[in-house]
Enzyme design. Structure first.
Site, PDB file in Angstrom:
ATOM      1  N   ASN A 118     -22.060 -22.188  12.613  1.00 21.52           N
ATOM      2  CA  ASN A 118     -23.442 -22.589  12.901  1.00 21.52           C
ATOM      3  C   ASN A 118     -24.101 -23.215  11.677  1.00 21.52           C
ATOM      4  O   ASN A 118     -24.023 -22.666  10.579  1.00 21.52           O
ATOM      5  CB  ASN A 118     -24.270 -21.361  13.295  1.00 21.52           C
ATOM      6  CG  ASN A 118     -24.055 -20.958  14.739  1.00 21.52           C
ATOM      7  OD1 ASN A 118     -22.980 -21.148  15.294  1.00 21.52           O
ATOM      8  ND2 ASN A 118     -25.075 -20.398  15.349  1.00 21.52           N
ATOM      9  N   VAL A 119     -24.770 -24.325  11.907  1.00 18.34           N
ATOM     10  CA  VAL A 119     -25.446 -25.035  10.815  1.00 18.34           C
ATOM     11  C   VAL A 119     -26.863 -25.381  11.263  1.00 18.34           C
ATOM     12  O   VAL A 119     -27.057 -25.918  12.359  1.00 18.34           O
ATOM     13  CB  VAL A 119     -24.690 -26.334  10.461  1.00 18.34           C
ATOM     14  CG1 VAL A 119     -25.402 -27.079   9.339  1.00 18.34           C
ATOM     15  CG2 VAL A 119     -23.247 -26.042  10.063  1.00 18.34           C
ATOM     16  N   THR A 137     -30.032 -25.182   8.470  1.00 21.93           N
ATOM     17  CA  THR A 137     -30.884 -25.557   7.336  1.00 21.93           C
ATOM     18  C   THR A 137     -30.598 -26.958   6.799  1.00 21.93           C
ATOM     19  O   THR A 137     -31.530 -27.714   6.508  1.00 21.93           O
ATOM     20  CB  THR A 137     -30.705 -24.525   6.202  1.00 21.93           C
ATOM     21  OG1 THR A 137     -30.856 -23.222   6.776  1.00 21.93           O
ATOM     22  CG2 THR A 137     -31.740 -24.717   5.118  1.00 21.93           C
ATOM     23  N   ALA A 187     -23.900 -21.167   7.622  1.00 24.00           N
ATOM     24  CA  ALA A 187     -22.918 -21.957   6.864  1.00 24.00           C
ATOM     25  C   ALA A 187     -23.579 -23.018   5.983  1.00 24.00           C
ATOM     26  O   ALA A 187     -22.905 -23.626   5.160  1.00 24.00           O
ATOM     27  CB  ALA A 187     -21.923 -22.610   7.804  1.00 24.00           C
ATOM     28  N   SER A 188     -24.894 -23.213   6.140  1.00 24.58           N
ATOM     29  CA  SER A 188     -25.576 -24.182   5.274  1.00 24.58           C
ATOM     30  C   SER A 188     -25.498 -23.677   3.849  1.00 24.58           C
ATOM     31  O   SER A 188     -25.952 -22.575   3.549  1.00 24.58           O
ATOM     32  CB  SER A 188     -27.053 -24.317   5.666  1.00 24.58           C
ATOM     33  OG  SER A 188     -27.178 -24.964   6.900  1.00 24.58           O
ATOM     34  N   GLY A 211     -30.208 -19.396   6.229  1.00 28.79           N
ATOM     35  CA  GLY A 211     -31.083 -20.058   5.268  1.00 28.79           C
ATOM     36  C   GLY A 211     -30.323 -20.489   4.033  1.00 28.79           C
ATOM     37  O   GLY A 211     -29.121 -20.708   4.077  1.00 28.79           O
ATOM     38  N   ASP A 259     -29.617 -19.974  21.039  1.00 27.00           N
ATOM     39  CA  ASP A 259     -29.216 -19.212  19.850  1.00 27.00           C
ATOM     40  C   ASP A 259     -29.973 -17.878  19.803  1.00 27.00           C
ATOM     41  O   ASP A 259     -30.965 -17.694  20.519  1.00 27.00           O
ATOM     42  CB  ASP A 259     -29.531 -20.085  18.612  1.00 27.00           C
ATOM     43  CG  ASP A 259     -28.632 -19.773  17.431  1.00 27.00           C
ATOM     44  OD1 ASP A 259     -27.715 -18.955  17.580  1.00 27.00           O
ATOM     45  OD2 ASP A 259     -28.848 -20.372  16.355  1.00 27.00           O
ATOM     46  N   HIS A 260     -29.518 -16.995  18.907  1.00 25.15           N
ATOM     47  CA  HIS A 260     -30.125 -15.670  18.687  1.00 25.15           C
ATOM     48  C   HIS A 260     -31.343 -15.294  19.524  1.00 25.15           C
ATOM     49  O   HIS A 260     -32.469 -15.680  19.196  1.00 25.15           O
ATOM     50  CB  HIS A 260     -30.623 -15.578  17.231  1.00 25.15           C
ATOM     51  CG  HIS A 260     -29.561 -15.677  16.217  1.00 25.15           C
ATOM     52  ND1 HIS A 260     -28.762 -14.622  15.864  1.00 25.15           N
ATOM     53  CD2 HIS A 260     -29.149 -16.724  15.457  1.00 25.15           C
ATOM     54  CE1 HIS A 260     -27.924 -15.004  14.926  1.00 25.15           C
ATOM     55  NE2 HIS A 260     -28.124 -16.276  14.665  1.00 25.15           N
TER      56      HIS A 260
HETATM   57 ZN   LIG Z   1     -27.362 -17.523  13.312  1.00 18.48          ZN
END
Ligand SMILES: [Zn+2]
Length: 277
Positions: free
Chosen positions: A226-227, A229, A206-207, A177, A81-82
């Site tokens: 993407n999930v 948190t 998306a959390s 977040g 990721d990132h």
């Molecule tokens: Zn992200």
């Protein structure tokens, strides 16, 4: 089974669904994610964060997640990721990772473009996700939304052309977040981006987005969600709930099993939302 990033996204797109990408900090989390995906027969992406792989023992996490993905009974891809760190990306690719998110969204546009293009050049068989505009982190949506640049549809066309990215993360009022208040996503912007570019789009942060917003984003052409948190929250809740009991007798295996099943619960609810049936 390990499945190429592009293939997985295209399959979800033609199914009118989105693939869930879940951040895995250890094998326990990854097992929970895969169990939930297997129970629904949905494909899934296991995300590994830059912070997880950058620490000294971090080089072991990607191979461990790849082992889980290989054994999975559903199409599974592991993605770094990132990150804008070319060395970490090279190491992840050498370890056989299925995709990387080359994130130069905090950089000036030309540097973001150069980063993604260079990663595209070395990724060969692996997928490349990029971000244009910047998805902020933090709790205050209004501040984040005004500080973070929203994705410009016209710029996105040129960016995708120049970089050869396989998937584009959009910034339309979503943040990483927790959301302090319900965000107002820019639907017209999302629709315009979808109309103008052809590659799959991803929605990060998306959390905590209302379910209806996630559904609408998928209807408007988001193919990857993407999930992070929510999984971490559930992980801690479950540890807290079970510790007083399993501490007696040091029943570590039982604790791990509980965490696997708690993670599977939260992932399963998310997959319900992403792949309606
Ligand atoms: Zn992200």
């Amino acid at each position: 089974m390990l499945t190429p990033f592009r293939e997985l996204l295209e399959e979800r797109r033609s199914a009118g669904a989105a693939v869930g990408a879940f951040t895995c900090y250890d094998v326990t989390t990854a097992l929970g994610v895969v169990r939930a995906a297997e129970a629904r027969n949905d494909p899934v992406i296991l995300l590994v964060s830059e912070a997880s792989v950058a620490c000294e023992e971090g080089r072991l996490l990607a191979p461990a997640l790849l082992a889980v993905a290989r054994e999975a009974r559903v199409p599974t891809c592991v993605e770094l990721d990132h990150t804008a760190d070319r060395e970490l990306i090279a190491a992840a690719l050498a370890a056989g990772i299925g995709a990387v998110m080359a994130d130069g969204s905090k950089l000036p546009l030309d540097e973001n473009t150069a980063l993604v293009r260079s990663v595209r050049g070395v990724a060969v068989d692996a997928g490349v996700e990029a971000e244009l505009g910047h998805v902020e982190g933090g709790e205050n949506v209004a501040a984040a939304a005004s500080a973070g640049a929203f994705t410009d549809p016209e710029e996105a066309v040129a960016f995708v052309d120049a970089t050869g990215a396989d998937c584009l993360a959009v910034s339309i009022g979503n943040v990483h977040g927790r959301y302090a208040t319900t965000p107002a996503l820019d639907w017209a912007r999302l629709a315009e981006i979808r109309r103008r570019i052809d590659i799959p789009l991803s929605l990060h942060g998306a959390s905590g987005l209302p379910d209806a917003d996630v559904r609408r984003a998928i209807e408007l052409g988001v193919t990857k969600v993407n999930v992070n948190t929510e999984i971490r929250g559930r992980y801690f809740d479950e540890l807290e709930r079970r510790l007083p009991d399993v501490r007696d007798g040091l029943r570590l295996l039982e604790l791990q099993r509980s965490v696997v099943s708690a993670v599977a619960d939260v992932v399963s609810a998310k997959l319900d939302l992403l792949s309606p049936r």
